[in-house]
Enzyme design. Structure first.
Site, PDB file in Angstrom:
ATOM      1  N   GLY A 125      49.876  28.855 -23.346  1.00  0.00           N
ATOM      2  CA  GLY A 125      49.111  28.582 -22.131  1.00  0.00           C
ATOM      3  C   GLY A 125      49.741  27.491 -21.302  1.00  0.00           C
ATOM      4  CD  GLU A 179      52.334  28.468 -18.617  1.00  0.00           C
ATOM      5  OE1 GLU A 179      52.948  28.159 -19.656  1.00  0.00           O
ATOM      6  OE2 GLU A 179      52.436  27.806 -17.567  1.00  0.00           O
ATOM      7  CD  GLU A 222      53.546  27.873 -23.328  1.00  0.00           C
ATOM      8  OE1 GLU A 222      52.798  28.275 -24.248  1.00  0.00           O
ATOM      9  OE2 GLU A 222      53.188  27.026 -22.489  1.00  0.00           O
ATOM     10  N   PRO A 275      34.234  17.651 -20.185  1.00  0.00           N
ATOM     11  CG  PRO A 275      32.437  16.788 -18.969  1.00  0.00           C
ATOM     12  CD  PRO A 275      32.894  17.977 -19.749  1.00  0.00           C
ATOM     13  CD  GLU A 303      57.586  25.146 -36.311  1.00  0.00           C
ATOM     14  OE1 GLU A 303      56.617  25.813 -36.755  1.00  0.00           O
ATOM     15  OE2 GLU A 303      57.939  24.063 -36.814  1.00  0.00           O
TER      16      GLU A 303
END
Length: 156
Positions: A48, A64, A68, A85, A121
């Protein structure tokens, strides 16, 4: 850029930004989940990152995962909306970001596992192996919700 995640920590710095991000829950045919070991905090996570200007959230999720992991996916469902939050992420450049992540479920299309500048990894991990990995609680929550295959998305 290094990062530190604070989760329900009274000593956490105050957030000074909020940016849309995505995360992606992808399983292979054996039911294993796609996980990376991040280069910025050395923890395991599902793929992500930030949405970029000019792309949809689903496009950001696909990009993403590809960047990745080397894996190609198609977004199929919404797992949940995570905007706690009490979870802030402090970066070494002074940004302190409040969590705001949209987690998608995606279907594996193909590709070959590889690392990147963001992932040292990349693995397919079985559910029973997850407890052996250093995973932030916010990612564990996404994994739990991904495995539950809820009728309605989770949201905070």
């Amino acid at each position: 850029m290094a990062r530190v995640d604070y989760f329900h920590d009274p000593n956490a710095p105050k957030a000074n930004s909020l940016r849309p991000a995505v995360s992606v829950f992808v399983q292979d045919d054996a039911g294993r989940v796609l996980m990376i070991r991040r280069t910025d905090n050395d923890r395991y996570a599902i793929p992500g990152g930030q949405q970029e200007v000019g792309e949809t959230l689903a496009q950001a999720a696909v990009r993403e995962v590809q960047e990745e992991t080397g894996v190609d996916v198609e977004v199929t469902e919404l797992v949940g909306l995570y905007s706690n939050p009490a979870h802030v992420i402090a970066y070494d450049d002074g940004e302190v970001r409040q969590e705001f992540s949209i987690c998608f479920r995606a279907r594996l299309l193909g590709g070959k596992l590889r690392t990147s500048s963001e992932s040292k990894e990349v693995h397919w991990v079985s559910r029973d192996q997850l407890n052996e990995l250093n995973i932030h609680p916010s990612i564990r929550l996404r994994l739990e919700h991904g495995y539950e295959n809820r009728a309605m998305p989770y949201f905070t």
